[in-house]
Design a protein around this motif. Sequence first.
Motif, short mmCIF file in Angstrom:
data_model
loop_
_atom_site.label_atom_id
_atom_site.label_comp_id
_atom_site.label_asym_id
_atom_site.label_seq_id
_atom_site.Cartn_x
_atom_site.Cartn_y
_atom_site.Cartn_z
N LYS A 166 0.84 -1.22 0.18
CA LYS A 166 0.04 -0.04 -0.15
C LYS A 166 0.91 1.38 -0.04
N ASP A 167 1.90 1.24 0.76
CA ASP A 167 2.83 2.38 0.80
C ASP A 167 3.46 2.59 -0.60
N ALA A 168 3.95 1.55 -1.08
CA ALA A 168 4.48 1.75 -2.47
C ALA A 168 3.49 2.10 -3.49
N SER A 169 2.39 1.70 -3.69
CA SER A 169 1.45 2.05 -4.41
C SER A 169 1.29 3.49 -4.20
N THR A 170 1.02 4.10 -2.97
CA THR A 170 0.84 5.53 -2.71
C THR A 170 2.06 6.29 -3.27
N LYS A 171 3.21 5.84 -3.10
CA LYS A 171 4.44 6.58 -3.61
C LYS A 171 4.25 6.78 -5.22
N ILE A 172 3.89 5.55 -5.96
CA ILE A 172 3.91 5.45 -7.39
C ILE A 172 2.88 6.55 -7.91
N ARG A 173 1.91 6.63 -7.14
CA ARG A 173 0.81 7.64 -7.68
C ARG A 173 1.29 8.98 -7.25
N GLN A 175 4.30 9.95 -7.32
CA GLN A 175 5.35 10.51 -8.46
C GLN A 175 4.93 10.52 -9.74
N GLY A 176 3.53 9.44 -10.18
CA GLY A 176 3.03 10.02 -11.23
C GLY A 176 2.30 11.30 -11.59
N LYS A 177 2.14 12.24 -10.47
CA LYS A 177 1.73 13.44 -10.53
C LYS A 177 2.59 14.50 -11.05
N ASP A 178 3.96 14.02 -11.01
CA ASP A 178 4.99 14.86 -11.43
C ASP A 178 5.30 14.40 -12.96
N PRO A 179 4.96 15.58 -13.77
CA PRO A 179 5.27 15.30 -15.30
C PRO A 179 6.86 15.04 -15.72
N LEU A 180 7.73 15.35 -14.89
CA LEU A 180 8.95 15.18 -14.87
C LEU A 180 9.35 13.84 -14.66
N MET A 318 7.91 -0.46 -9.83
CA MET A 318 6.56 -0.56 -9.65
C MET A 318 6.11 -2.20 -9.75
N ALA A 319 5.03 -2.35 -9.51
CA ALA A 319 4.46 -3.85 -9.41
C ALA A 319 4.66 -4.53 -10.64
N LYS A 336 -0.75 0.29 -20.31
CA LYS A 336 -2.06 0.51 -19.66
C LYS A 336 -1.88 0.35 -18.25
N LYS A 337 -1.20 -0.81 -18.00
CA LYS A 337 -1.12 -1.15 -16.75
C LYS A 337 -0.13 -0.30 -15.90
N ILE A 338 0.89 0.14 -16.48
CA ILE A 338 1.87 1.01 -15.79
C ILE A 338 1.16 2.52 -15.58
N PHE A 339 0.40 2.98 -16.57
CA PHE A 339 -0.27 4.29 -16.33
C PHE A 339 -1.49 4.09 -15.36
N GLN A 340 -1.85 2.90 -15.43
CA GLN A 340 -2.96 2.74 -14.21
C GLN A 340 -2.27 2.65 -12.69
N GLN A 341 -0.92 2.23 -12.68
CA GLN A 341 -0.49 2.18 -11.25
C GLN A 341 -0.05 3.63 -11.04
N SER A 342 0.26 4.45 -12.11
CA SER A 342 0.85 5.88 -11.59
C SER A 342 -0.23 6.76 -11.63
N GLY A 343 -1.27 6.58 -11.93
CA GLY A 343 -2.68 7.45 -11.89
C GLY A 343 -2.62 8.27 -13.00
N VAL A 344 -1.94 8.10 -14.21
CA VAL A 344 -1.93 8.89 -15.42
C VAL A 344 -2.85 8.21 -16.62
N GLY A 345 -3.77 9.22 -17.09
CA GLY A 345 -4.64 8.82 -18.01
C GLY A 345 -5.80 9.61 -18.48
N ASN A 346 -6.71 9.14 -18.93
CA ASN A 346 -8.21 9.81 -19.23
C ASN A 346 -8.97 9.70 -18.02
N PRO A 347 -9.33 10.71 -17.34
CA PRO A 347 -10.16 10.41 -16.00
C PRO A 347 -11.53 9.50 -16.19
N LYS A 348 -11.93 9.67 -17.43
CA LYS A 348 -13.23 9.18 -17.79
C LYS A 348 -13.11 7.50 -18.11
N ASP A 349 -11.86 7.24 -18.63
CA ASP A 349 -11.62 5.80 -18.84
C ASP A 349 -11.20 5.09 -17.54
#
Length: 450
Positions: A166-173, A175-180, A318-319, A336-349
């Motif tokens: 859970k801590d690793a998933s939080t850290k991944i998300r 970091q996903g908010k950072d575009p760099l 990442m997992a 697709k799974k990589i971006f799902q872990q990092s919380g990046v993508g289309n919010p509608k999808d």
Amino acid sequence: MAKNISQLAPRLWSLLDLLLSANEELIYHREQKRKQGTGTSSSQKRACPAVLSSFDGELEMAAAGSNIPENEETPQASEAVSAVEGWYKALNEVVGGSPLSRRKKKVVCVSIMMQSTNQQCDALQGSVGVFLHSCGVSDTVCTFLAHVGLSISTSSINEAVKRLSKDASTKIREQGKDPLTLYAYDNLDIDLKHSMTGVKKAQDSLVHLTMAMMLPLNHVASANALEGAKKVWKATVEPRVDPDVSKTLPPTIEQLANVHPEENHSSGLNRHERFRVWKYLEDLVKDGPAYFRKFCQQLGNPEMVEAIPIKKTTQIPMAAMDVKPSSPGENGDALKKIFQQSGVGNPKDTIPGTKDPKDTIILVCRDLLTGQHLQSLIDSHSEEDISWRQLKNVNFNLGLFHLKMECADTIYKTFIVPKDGRLDKTLLMALVALLRPKETGKIESNPGFR
């Protein structure tokens, strides 16, 4: 951990050192044998006593002194502490310092006693439990080690793994908010051998997975440097999928050479010539005659044009994903799974809280074959109506290892494969004949990258 225990409980630490080194004479002979390059004889092993006979009086005084409060000072306590410290110093003088193995044993002894007093003092046991879980140890072994005080229970291990995940998933998300951020992934093949064979035909034990990691781009000054994903997609993808769109010609050698314009220099040499002069001096100082070693301090560093700042880069694993990235579609599933872990993508999808990258370029790194698969995947998604589904943000980058492979392959095809290039005494094969005269045939045929 050993440092903290020795500082918080120095008397107990010294006492354990004496208990684990009961026969100082045997230790002395063992050290002498080890210095001579031989092991301990069987007679010396049989001579090792089962009890601490030579230190009985000192241990009794230490036990008596340990029951006295810290704020009270009595002759008995002082004598006990002095005796323990004296034997500890004498033992160190004989043996030559506390070995690392004995220090580990003392940490284990103190950790077992601490956990027996307080169940929450389980730093060592928790680390051992997580290690056992990572090694795939059976529950029976984990339970046995938990009963003897070396590990935590199986349920506690599972709970610890859940918290770590859970801590690793939080850290991944986060970091996903950072575009760099750069995403790197590769295939992971694991051979899961079966302990018992059945009557039926055994299945393939090789499992194909995908591993990935995130690399923060700390050396990039601003996120604005990665803006313009749609512009890049329009210049690279549209000409491939639409023949009517005019293709943008790649930059020429002259244009690349003028990215950093030359400036007048007092020596009259351009930037490339000045670097060659510095390189010649470096080879002369470091690899030339010994006389030139004294000029090493005066050599200095080469001239910097646009230096990349040196900053520490962390890797965020990442997992692992149950995907075999060997085709364009499978690479798309992996992304697709990589971006799902990092919380990046289309919010509608995807799940709520997903960040829309908008016009930001997402850098993805892998080998050359992946670049071809991603190019085919992006071309096939060009008819989608949503920018994220068109993969406009994904930009492939070649890894440094594969870039070196391409450079080596280019040198091989340019200077070694043509037979006319081997006849000139100034070309590469002439230098190979001087440096590796016995391997010229191998290099001419198929040298390989490594």
